[in-house]
Design a protein around this motif. Sequence first.
Motif, PDB file in Angstrom:
ATOM      1  N   GLY A  96      -1.561  -2.070   8.713  1.00 57.24           N
ATOM      2  CA  GLY A  96      -2.117  -1.618  10.052  1.00 57.24           C
ATOM      3  C   GLY A  96      -2.655  -3.062  10.789  1.00 57.24           C
ATOM      4  O   GLY A  96      -2.966  -3.952  10.083  1.00 57.24           O
ATOM      5  N   ALA A  97      -2.817  -2.872  12.229  1.00 54.67           N
ATOM      6  CA  ALA A  97      -3.183  -3.993  12.975  1.00 54.67           C
ATOM      7  C   ALA A  97      -4.848  -4.223  12.508  1.00 54.67           C
ATOM      8  O   ALA A  97      -4.977  -5.524  12.378  1.00 54.67           O
ATOM      9  CB  ALA A  97      -3.225  -3.564  14.471  1.00 54.67           C
ATOM     10  N   ALA A  98      -5.625  -3.326  12.064  1.00 52.31           N
ATOM     11  CA  ALA A  98      -6.936  -3.827  11.822  1.00 52.31           C
ATOM     12  C   ALA A  98      -6.929  -4.463  10.381  1.00 52.31           C
ATOM     13  O   ALA A  98      -7.512  -5.223  10.502  1.00 52.31           O
ATOM     14  CB  ALA A  98      -7.593  -2.393  11.882  1.00 52.31           C
ATOM     15  N   ALA A  99      -6.222  -3.987   9.535  1.00 55.30           N
ATOM     16  CA  ALA A  99      -5.900  -4.422   8.351  1.00 55.30           C
ATOM     17  C   ALA A  99      -5.565  -6.166   8.433  1.00 55.30           C
ATOM     18  O   ALA A  99      -5.965  -7.055   7.658  1.00 55.30           O
ATOM     19  CB  ALA A  99      -5.109  -3.904   7.400  1.00 55.30           C
ATOM     20  N   ASP A 153      -5.145   3.828   5.283  1.00 58.59           N
ATOM     21  CA  ASP A 153      -4.351   2.653   5.423  1.00 58.59           C
ATOM     22  C   ASP A 153      -4.646   1.641   4.217  1.00 58.59           C
ATOM     23  O   ASP A 153      -4.550   0.363   4.397  1.00 58.59           O
ATOM     24  CB  ASP A 153      -4.778   1.779   6.589  1.00 58.59           C
ATOM     25  N   LEU A 154      -5.427   2.119   3.327  1.00 58.89           N
ATOM     26  CA  LEU A 154      -5.924   1.437   2.229  1.00 58.89           C
ATOM     27  C   LEU A 154      -6.040   2.078   0.772  1.00 58.89           C
ATOM     28  O   LEU A 154      -6.609   3.085   1.012  1.00 58.89           O
ATOM     29  CB  LEU A 154      -7.284   0.685   2.692  1.00 58.89           C
ATOM     30  N   TYR A 158      -1.978  -9.094  15.996  1.00 58.31           N
ATOM     31  CA  TYR A 158      -2.122  -8.365  14.781  1.00 58.31           C
ATOM     32  C   TYR A 158      -1.208  -7.075  14.523  1.00 58.31           C
ATOM     33  O   TYR A 158      -1.396  -6.373  13.666  1.00 58.31           O
ATOM     34  CB  TYR A 158      -3.697  -7.893  14.842  1.00 58.31           C
ATOM     35  N   SER A 159      -0.033  -6.821  15.430  1.00 50.78           N
ATOM     36  CA  SER A 159       0.668  -5.832  15.321  1.00 50.78           C
ATOM     37  C   SER A 159       2.231  -6.245  14.992  1.00 50.78           C
ATOM     38  O   SER A 159       2.861  -5.712  14.071  1.00 50.78           O
ATOM     39  CB  SER A 159       0.756  -5.021  16.594  1.00 50.78           C
ATOM     40  N   MET A 160       2.630  -7.397  15.764  1.00 51.31           N
ATOM     41  CA  MET A 160       4.058  -8.119  15.355  1.00 51.31           C
ATOM     42  C   MET A 160       3.756  -9.159  14.349  1.00 51.31           C
ATOM     43  O   MET A 160       3.449 -10.179  14.828  1.00 51.31           O
ATOM     44  CB  MET A 160       4.491  -8.709  16.801  1.00 51.31           C
ATOM     45  N   ILE A 161       3.735  -8.703  12.944  1.00 46.53           N
ATOM     46  CA  ILE A 161       3.350  -9.756  12.166  1.00 46.53           C
ATOM     47  C   ILE A 161       4.430  -9.952  11.085  1.00 46.53           C
ATOM     48  O   ILE A 161       4.137  -9.897   9.890  1.00 46.53           O
ATOM     49  CB  ILE A 161       2.073  -9.035  11.340  1.00 46.53           C
ATOM     50  N   ALA A 162       5.652  -9.775  11.475  1.00 50.05           N
ATOM     51  CA  ALA A 162       6.740 -10.034  10.356  1.00 50.05           C
ATOM     52  C   ALA A 162       6.647 -11.413   9.854  1.00 50.05           C
ATOM     53  O   ALA A 162       7.099 -11.619   8.706  1.00 50.05           O
ATOM     54  CB  ALA A 162       8.148 -10.093  11.210  1.00 50.05           C
ATOM     55  N   GLN A 163       5.954 -12.396  10.428  1.00 47.06           N
ATOM     56  CA  GLN A 163       6.076 -13.750   9.948  1.00 47.06           C
ATOM     57  C   GLN A 163       4.340 -14.032   9.897  1.00 47.06           C
ATOM     58  O   GLN A 163       3.963 -15.378  10.056  1.00 47.06           O
ATOM     59  CB  GLN A 163       6.699 -14.923  10.569  1.00 47.06           C
TER      60      GLN A 163
END
Length: 409
Positions: free
Chosen positions: A46-49, A30-31, A344-349
């Motif tokens: 990703g969510a953790a990132a 993821d990095l 941290y998953s739904m991060i469109a904005q």
Amino acid sequence: MTPRPFDSTIPLLHEGYPFVSSRCDELGTDLFTTRIALQRATIMRGAAAAELFYSSGHFTRRGAVPLTVQHLLQDEGSVQGLEGTAHRHRKQAFLDVMAPDTMPALGELFEEEWRQAMSRHGVDRRIVLADVAEEVLAGTACRWCGIPLEKADLPRLTRELSLMVRWAGSQGPGNWYAQWRRRGTEQWAAGLVEQVRDGRLDAGPATTLRVFAELTDENGERLPARIAAVEILNVLRPMVAIARFITFAAVALAEHPRWRERFASGDVEGLEPFAQEVRRYYPFFPVVPGRSVDAFTWQGHRFGQGEWVILDLYGTCHDPRLWHDPHAFVPERFEGWSWDDDPYSMIAQGAGEHARTHRCPGEWSTVEVLRRALVLLATDDRTLPAQDLTVPLNRFPTMPRSGVILEKG
């Protein structure tokens, strides 16, 4: 972790939104590191990132956004460039004027402007939804912000706000022209601020114009008129950008007619899930950049102080570990979902808590406008004729190529 080739600018511009995910999948991580415009960059998804990027305190926006983007979307001195106490203080003003409990009033203004626009265009056999939606949203935004429409050259303002969004992800003459036009928009907004301050204009209590005209910084000093103007544009411009989501919503209704039938019948239960899926599924802004404020290690990668880091918004919203069948349009996935379920998953904005991070406070207005637009589109007798509805994924930000043409039957 394997570094990418010397420079990935051309592959990024060619592939567009899927670029980060395709490289992460190829590398099994993821990095990864690469260079963008010859500058070393660490790219994450990703969510953790997202949690690391938005909520750890390890990153700042200062010095991270390319000037061609900054001068169109933010400009110097705006809330996006602040950190710590200064950011929280300024951000609270946005949260006050864009609070969820104020959204129904915004929605009503949007419906009024929509109906007036459709009446103006009533004789037109065909309309381009993207253009009409921007026109509607510019009028809505002015009224919402407390700006009398007679104080705005609405066609010109619509064009200028649209240019800021359209050319933000580009370089060259189009971007330069949009920056030049923005200078005039800022001067206009600063003039409104001065009129409020000297009593020549009554903006109304608690409106965006009045709040920022009267706002002080964390030290109690009144904001310079130019900075207040920049922040007012940070409400006007994103609202006009919602036109892109409206075009996507129209395409989604055409491709999923059972939802159109539901909304046309008066069934409103699915409006918010559908609106949220439009935000998740369709491409908006692809990434967000930052710089590390200190040296630290995360998942085996040593971040140096001042390192340029880019978080993949689009890829995270299409991560199969977070979303079942992510490349399918499934509004049902948001039934029973709430804003607090997973920031941290739904991060469109953006990601994280609105009050503490740089997450966009315009999410609530986006969803409110989309909810209203879905009903208006579903109950309109116009249809989509044959046209090019493909979405170019190497244009930032993007929309359907045709702008979505609507035609009277």
